[in-house]
Design a protein around this motif. Structure first.
Motif, PDB file in Angstrom:
ATOM      1  N   MET A 131       0.841  -1.189   0.000  1.00 58.55           N
ATOM      2  CA  MET A 131       0.000   0.000   0.000  1.00 58.55           C
ATOM      3  C   MET A 131       0.883   1.249   0.000  1.00 58.55           C
ATOM      4  N   THR A 132       0.506   2.247  -0.790  1.00 60.92           N
ATOM      5  CA  THR A 132       1.287   3.466  -0.909  1.00 60.92           C
ATOM      6  C   THR A 132       1.285   4.242   0.404  1.00 60.92           C
ATOM      7  N   GLN A 133       2.486   4.657   0.850  1.00 58.93           N
ATOM      8  CA  GLN A 133       2.576   5.472   2.059  1.00 58.93           C
ATOM      9  C   GLN A 133       2.112   6.892   1.744  1.00 58.93           C
ATOM     10  N   LYS A 134       1.254   7.434   2.585  1.00 63.18           N
ATOM     11  CA  LYS A 134       0.634   8.737   2.331  1.00 63.18           C
ATOM     12  C   LYS A 134       1.429   9.846   3.020  1.00 63.18           C
ATOM     13  N   LEU A 135       2.355  10.422   2.266  1.00 60.18           N
ATOM     14  CA  LEU A 135       3.224  11.456   2.825  1.00 60.18           C
ATOM     15  C   LEU A 135       2.442  12.711   3.205  1.00 60.18           C
ATOM     16  N   TYR A 136       1.315  12.951   2.527  1.00 60.64           N
ATOM     17  CA  TYR A 136       0.548  14.172   2.804  1.00 60.64           C
ATOM     18  C   TYR A 136      -0.086  14.146   4.187  1.00 60.64           C
ATOM     19  N   TYR A 137      -0.142  12.953   4.816  1.00 51.93           N
ATOM     20  CA  TYR A 137      -0.600  12.877   6.191  1.00 51.93           C
ATOM     21  C   TYR A 137       0.551  13.056   7.181  1.00 51.93           C
ATOM     22  N   GLN A 177       1.858  17.851   5.472  1.00 51.75           N
ATOM     23  CA  GLN A 177       1.077  18.416   4.370  1.00 51.75           C
ATOM     24  C   GLN A 177       1.826  19.512   3.613  1.00 51.75           C
ATOM     25  N   TYR A 178       3.035  19.854   4.094  1.00 51.65           N
ATOM     26  CA  TYR A 178       3.811  20.907   3.435  1.00 51.65           C
ATOM     27  C   TYR A 178       4.886  20.351   2.502  1.00 51.65           C
ATOM     28  N   ILE A 179       4.937  19.034   2.347  1.00 51.95           N
ATOM     29  CA  ILE A 179       5.897  18.440   1.408  1.00 51.95           C
ATOM     30  C   ILE A 179       5.515  18.833  -0.019  1.00 51.95           C
ATOM     31  N   ARG A 180       6.482  19.395  -0.737  1.00 51.60           N
ATOM     32  CA  ARG A 180       6.224  19.806  -2.125  1.00 51.60           C
ATOM     33  C   ARG A 180       6.902  18.878  -3.137  1.00 51.60           C
ATOM     34  N   LEU A 183       2.782   4.285  -6.769  1.00 51.37           N
ATOM     35  CA  LEU A 183       4.074   4.583  -6.170  1.00 51.37           C
ATOM     36  C   LEU A 183       4.188   3.986  -4.773  1.00 51.37           C
ATOM     37  N   GLU A 184       5.438   3.812  -4.311  1.00 52.64           N
ATOM     38  CA  GLU A 184       5.653   3.348  -2.935  1.00 52.64           C
ATOM     39  C   GLU A 184       5.221   4.412  -1.940  1.00 52.64           C
ATOM     40  N   GLU A 185       5.476   5.683  -2.249  1.00 51.80           N
ATOM     41  CA  GLU A 185       5.101   6.808  -1.396  1.00 51.80           C
ATOM     42  C   GLU A 185       4.518   7.904  -2.284  1.00 51.80           C
ATOM     43  N   THR A 186       3.684   8.739  -1.722  1.00 51.10           N
ATOM     44  CA  THR A 186       3.177   9.874  -2.503  1.00 51.10           C
ATOM     45  C   THR A 186       2.812  11.040  -1.597  1.00 51.10           C
ATOM     46  N   ALA A 187       3.067  12.231  -2.109  1.00 54.65           N
ATOM     47  CA  ALA A 187       2.604  13.455  -1.448  1.00 54.65           C
ATOM     48  C   ALA A 187       1.372  14.011  -2.157  1.00 54.65           C
ATOM     49  N   PHE A 188       0.948  13.338  -3.225  1.00 58.06           N
ATOM     50  CA  PHE A 188      -0.235  13.773  -3.966  1.00 58.06           C
ATOM     51  C   PHE A 188      -1.499  13.349  -3.226  1.00 58.06           C
ATOM     52  N   TYR A 189      -2.320  14.323  -2.888  1.00 55.84           N
ATOM     53  CA  TYR A 189      -3.579  14.024  -2.203  1.00 55.84           C
ATOM     54  C   TYR A 189      -4.625  13.596  -3.235  1.00 55.84           C
ATOM     55  N   PRO A 190      -5.269  12.424  -3.038  1.00 48.81           N
ATOM     56  CA  PRO A 190      -6.326  11.993  -3.964  1.00 48.81           C
ATOM     57  C   PRO A 190      -7.641  12.686  -3.624  1.00 48.81           C
TER      58      PRO A 190
END
Length: 395
Positions: free
Chosen positions: A1-7, A10-13, A34-41
């Motif tokens: 499962m993709t790790q949710k970096l935005y949690y 939330q300031y990761i660009r 992706l393995e990780e993502t900063a993109f919020y769905p």
């Protein structure tokens, strides 16, 4: 499962991660996992982030059955490592609007007891639906004032993951719809609400809240508002309009309403005068037409071919001629690729409805009316003069 970096932050660009796979969706679009993502769905009323993966544009992100899909304009070139970049201005705007919604909803609940039942974050404005059927300006201004007070206090915004059993420990504004992985967004002492969206670190970063309008929506009231940078944008747009209207109306903003009312009243008066003048001209034209009849097979026939005349004009002229003469009147107007026509008769033995049926057959058109007065129109497959000749052949 993709790790949710935005949690996590939330300031990761920008971020680097590994590509798990890329596939085509049911409708043929390429997406990356992706393995990780900063993109919020997209979810919870908040649109998804956009940005880039390597040089590919990410146009939409959604989570389906626990899988986060990053939809791209084309597939990634074969690469194990991927560099992602969030379109930050859009993310910040979404954070401001979403946190502003929490603050405004809590303000309506606290000041008037009105609860929010839905939220929409649009490209230019946002809206919440309140569970009431009527609302006053005073209610809206009280909620707006309270919301902006909380923004000025710059209260920290916390997020916390809890279990269903822990819900009773918090004064929730609304019961969460999920039973697992419950995420609370907390503004201490003001608002506790389940939410999966992205939010800034404090209420002050929402910038400001401005209610723009409200309207009845079925059994609810829909309140339209903006937050943060959108307030500045709205103010700029409205200020530009006011500046232009100040010159056009030759009146300062406080006097504009009265200036516009005066313009409308004058326009209505002028419109009435113009309508009366036009009717007088048509009456005069009908009088002239009624004297220019021809004797055709023992009948008084008034016929005329016009250009660019309305159906209303033709009907007025026909009625005017019939009032002055016991005649048959045939009026045709050539209006570009269309023909319009009105036929009238003061003779009981001349059925204009039948003549109309013939005319619309010739012009591939439509028409109707009474035996004494009929109207219709069709395509200009023949000229007005040719149509008139064919009509006269029927006499």
């Amino acid at each position: 499962m993709t790790q949710k970096l935005y949690y996590l932050d939330q300031y990761i660009r920008d971020f680097k991660t590994k590509l798990i796979s890329q596939e085509r969706s049911e409708d043929g679009r390429w997406f990356a996992i992706l393995e990780e993502t900063a993109f919020y769905p997209a979810g919870g009323g908040q649109p998804s982030d956009t940005g880039t993966l390597n040089d590919n544009a990410v146009v939409e992100v959604e989570e389906i059955a626990g899988v986060i899909r990053h939809y791209m304009d084309r597939p990634l070139e074969s690469s194990h490592e991927v560099e992602g970049r969030i379109e930050w201005d859009k993310r910040l705007d979404h954070m401001q609007q979403h946190s502003g919604q929490h603050i405004l909803s809590a303000a309506f609940s606290g000041s008037s007891g009105y609860e929010t039942v839905s939220f929409h974050l649009g490209k230019e404005t946002c809206s919440i639906d309140l569970n009431i059927e009527e609302i006053s300006e005073e209610d809206c201004m009280k909620a707006e004032a309270l919301a902006n007070q909380k923004i000025m206090e710059n209260i920290p915004i916390h997020t916390k993951w809890i279990s269903k059993n822990e819900l009773a420990h918090y004064p929730l504004r609304k019961t969460p719809t999920v039973e697992k992985d419950i995420r609370l967004v907390i503004i201490p002492g003001f608002d506790y609400n389940g939410c999966g969206g992205t939010h800034p670190k404090s209420t002050g970063q929402a910038g400001m809240i401005k209610i723009l309008d409200w309207e009845k929506q079925r059994k609810n009231i829909r309140v339209t508002f903006v937050c943060g940078k959108r307030v500045t944008s709205q103010l700029h747009q409205k200020n530009e309009v006011l500046k232009e209207l100040t010159g056009v109306l030759n009146a300062p903003p406080p006097q504009m309403s009265q200036a516009v009312r005066t313009l409308i009243e004058n326009a209505n008066k002028n419109e009435k005068l113009l309508a009366e003048a036009r009717e007088t001209i048509l009456d005069y034209e009908a009088d002239i037409l009624s004297r220019s009849f021809e004797d055709i097979k023992g009948l008084k026939v008034v016929k005329q071919i016009f250009s660019q005349r309305s159906m209303a004009d033709l009907q007025h002229l026909a009625k005017g001629v019939l009032q002055a003469n016991e005649a048959v009147v045939l009026l045709v107007s050539e209006n570009g690729d269309k023909l319009q026509f009105v036929f009238g008769s003061a003779k009981a033995d001349k059925n204009m409805k039948e003549l109309m049926a013939y005319a619309v057959q010739l012009t591939e058109g439509k028409g109707g009316g009474r035996p004494s007065l009929a109207q219709g129109g069709g395509n200009a497959v023949l000229t007005g003069e040719e149509l008139m000749e064919r009509l006269l052949d029927k006499f």
